[in-house]
Scaffold this motif. Structure first.
Motif, PDB file in Angstrom:
ATOM      1  N   ALA A 112       0.831  -1.202   0.000  1.00 19.41           N
ATOM      2  CA  ALA A 112       0.000   0.000   0.000  1.00 19.41           C
ATOM      3  C   ALA A 112       0.869   1.257   0.000  1.00 19.41           C
ATOM      4  CB  ALA A 112      -0.930  -0.010   1.219  1.00 19.41           C
ATOM      5  N   ASN A 120       1.138   3.905  -3.110  1.00 19.96           N
ATOM      6  CA  ASN A 120       0.824   5.297  -2.795  1.00 19.96           C
ATOM      7  C   ASN A 120       1.986   6.223  -3.146  1.00 19.96           C
ATOM      8  OD1 ASN A 120       1.023   7.659  -0.683  1.00 19.96           O
ATOM      9  ND2 ASN A 120      -1.140   7.088  -0.688  1.00 19.96           N
ATOM     10  N   LYS A 121       3.205   5.804  -2.850  1.00 24.89           N
ATOM     11  CA  LYS A 121       4.378   6.669  -3.005  1.00 24.89           C
ATOM     12  C   LYS A 121       4.908   6.696  -4.431  1.00 24.89           C
ATOM     13  CE  LYS A 121       9.033   7.411  -1.088  1.00 24.89           C
ATOM     14  NZ  LYS A 121      10.033   6.941  -0.096  1.00 24.89           N
ATOM     15  N   SER A 127       3.367   5.153  -7.245  1.00 28.76           N
ATOM     16  CA  SER A 127       2.336   4.967  -8.286  1.00 28.76           C
ATOM     17  C   SER A 127       2.506   3.655  -9.046  1.00 28.76           C
ATOM     18  CB  SER A 127       2.345   6.154  -9.270  1.00 28.76           C
ATOM     19  OG  SER A 127       2.091   7.368  -8.596  1.00 28.76           O
ATOM     20  N   GLU A 178      -1.458  -1.334  -9.197  1.00 28.88           N
ATOM     21  CA  GLU A 178      -1.864  -2.161  -8.053  1.00 28.88           C
ATOM     22  C   GLU A 178      -1.902  -3.642  -8.396  1.00 28.88           C
ATOM     23  OE1 GLU A 178      -5.328  -2.420  -4.605  1.00 28.88           O
ATOM     24  OE2 GLU A 178      -5.338  -0.767  -6.072  1.00 28.88           O
ATOM     25  N   ARG A 196       1.537   8.672   5.911  1.00 26.66           N
ATOM     26  CA  ARG A 196       0.528   8.710   4.844  1.00 26.66           C
ATOM     27  C   ARG A 196      -0.835   8.221   5.313  1.00 26.66           C
ATOM     28  NH1 ARG A 196       5.357   8.411   2.479  1.00 26.66           N
ATOM     29  NH2 ARG A 196       5.640   9.286   0.384  1.00 26.66           N
ATOM     30  N   LEU A 211      -1.513   5.268   6.503  1.00 27.69           N
ATOM     31  CA  LEU A 211      -1.703   3.866   6.135  1.00 27.69           C
ATOM     32  C   LEU A 211      -1.410   2.972   7.337  1.00 27.69           C
ATOM     33  CD1 LEU A 211       0.198   4.046   2.712  1.00 27.69           C
ATOM     34  CD2 LEU A 211      -2.292   4.098   3.058  1.00 27.69           C
TER      35      LEU A 211
END
Length: 385
Positions: free
Chosen positions: A256, A260-261, A263, A266, A316, A318
């Motif tokens: 995750a 997030n960091k 890109s 996924e 972030r 998370l």
């Protein structure tokens, strides 16, 4: 083409030396292990076997070796004449080989100005940069100016599982089929000669963090949970449902963060996680829990595989609970043969677990992550036999 590679151990022979040889380089290994050096000198070749169903073996030919402890002048001369210099010695050893490299560069500058790349293939962020700093500290101002022009230290990310092993043939090495070697192209000279099998990228940080926070974080998480449950090998531990689910949860947390960091796609990253988990379970490998978990102080340090992703996840918004559990497992890793484990346990006895965790992780005592580590530590402690 000639390459000088520092480190004739399993990673050096089974990964870096193998690829360099396949890429057309004559490889000169530099090491302080006289048995390995003598064998490489006398035989000029060694076998690399894949830990796969077929167990294919490649004979790496055209190699030699030098002992930098007893013949540092020859090692420096080899650097002066090399087309490429690489290392796989462990990040803590880089400072010890910097002197030989510095002497080699001085000799090189006396005889010419051919560009040279020096690549540290270590489990560390900015390994080549760290090596450059250590080398430059040993050069005078004029030599530094020449190095600025003619020597590049591109950072790299490397990934191949090579377990501890012992064979009748001291040069034989068994490696997993998977490998990845990424090098920062932006730090290299133009018109460099690419090595086949190396992935050259414009931004290395995403690849370094993906490897460090997936392979290394997952591997040590399996080791610490496996140790607490009494397993001897990573493969045994990964066949335990509880350990497997913990490692998967850790990699979901770091995944995750990475998505997030950086890109990352996924679905592609989920496939990467799946690949890593399957690599850990590879029945053709036998990797000891104590080997993978060794040096817990280094693994608990602020910039390494556990603390760094946990802090970045917290920043972030998370989750980091499973990472905290792995850190608690590291604090419970008690292996008398491991000097860092001994130091860690002695600190816990003297200062208490909270103060010890703060000391080695750099996380404040009142930080939410530290509170989670302590909660997980108390939950896991009853497992210690």
């Amino acid at each position: 083409m000639r390459a000088v590679h520092f480190g004739a151990g399993n990673i050096g022979r089974g990964f870096i030396g193998l690829l360099l040889s396949q890429g057309g380089y004559e490889v000169c290994f530099v090491d302080v292990n006289e048995e390995l050096v003598s064998e490489l000198q006398s035989r000029g070749e060694y076998p690399v076997t894949l830990a796969s169903e077929g167990g294919e073996t490649t004979i790496v030919k055209g190699v030699t070796a030098l002992n930098s402890a007893t013949n540092s002048a020859a090692a420096a001369q080899a650097i002066a004449e090399a087309d490429l210099v690489t290392t796989a010695v462990g990040v803590n050893i880089l400072k010890h080989i910097a002197g030989t490299i510095a002497e080699g560069l001085k000799l090189r500058f006396q005889s010419g100005t051919a560009p040279l790349h020096v690549i540290a293939c270590e489990n560390a962020i900015g390994g080549s940069t760290q090596l450059k700093e250590a080398v430059y500290a040993l050069l005078d101002e004029e030599a530094r100016k020449q190095a600025d022009q003619f020597v590049a230290f591109p950072d790299a990310a490397v990934d191949r599982i090579v377990p501890l092993q012992k064979h009748e043939d001291p040069l034989k090495v068994v490696v997993e089929p998977f490998y990845e070697w990424a090098v920062d192209r932006s730090q290299m000279f133009e018109n460099f000669v690419p090595v086949e099998g190396v992935h050259y990228v414009d931004r290395l940080e995403p690849y370094i963090e993906r490897k460090l926070f997936t392979v290394n974080t997952g591997h040590c998480s399996a080791a610490y949970m496996g140790f607490l449950k009494g397993f001897d090998t990573i493969q045994e531990a990964m066949n335990d449902q509880e350990v497997m689910e913990h490692v998967r949860s850790v990699l979901e947390e770091t995944g995750a963060l990475l998505i997030n960091k950086h890109s990352f796609n996924e679905s592609e990253h989920q496939q990467y996680i799946h690949t890593i988990l399957e690599r850990f379970k590879n029945p053709a490998l036998t990797d000891e829990v104590t080997r993978v978990g060794r040096s817990p102080i280094r693994k608990l340090s602020p910039g390494d595989r556990l603390v760094s992703p946990a802090l970045q996840a917290y920043e972030r918004g998370l989750t980091y609970r499973s990472l905290a559990k792995s850190m608690a497992g590291a604090l419970l890793f008690n292996v008398p043969e491991d000097p860092e484990s001994v130091e860690l346990q002695a600190s816990i006895q003297k200062l208490g677990v909270l103060e010890t965790a703060v000391k080695y992780t750099g996380i404040a005592a009142d930080h939410p992550i530290m509170k989670e580590i302590m909660e997980q530590y108390n939950a896991l402690k009853p497992l210690v036999k």
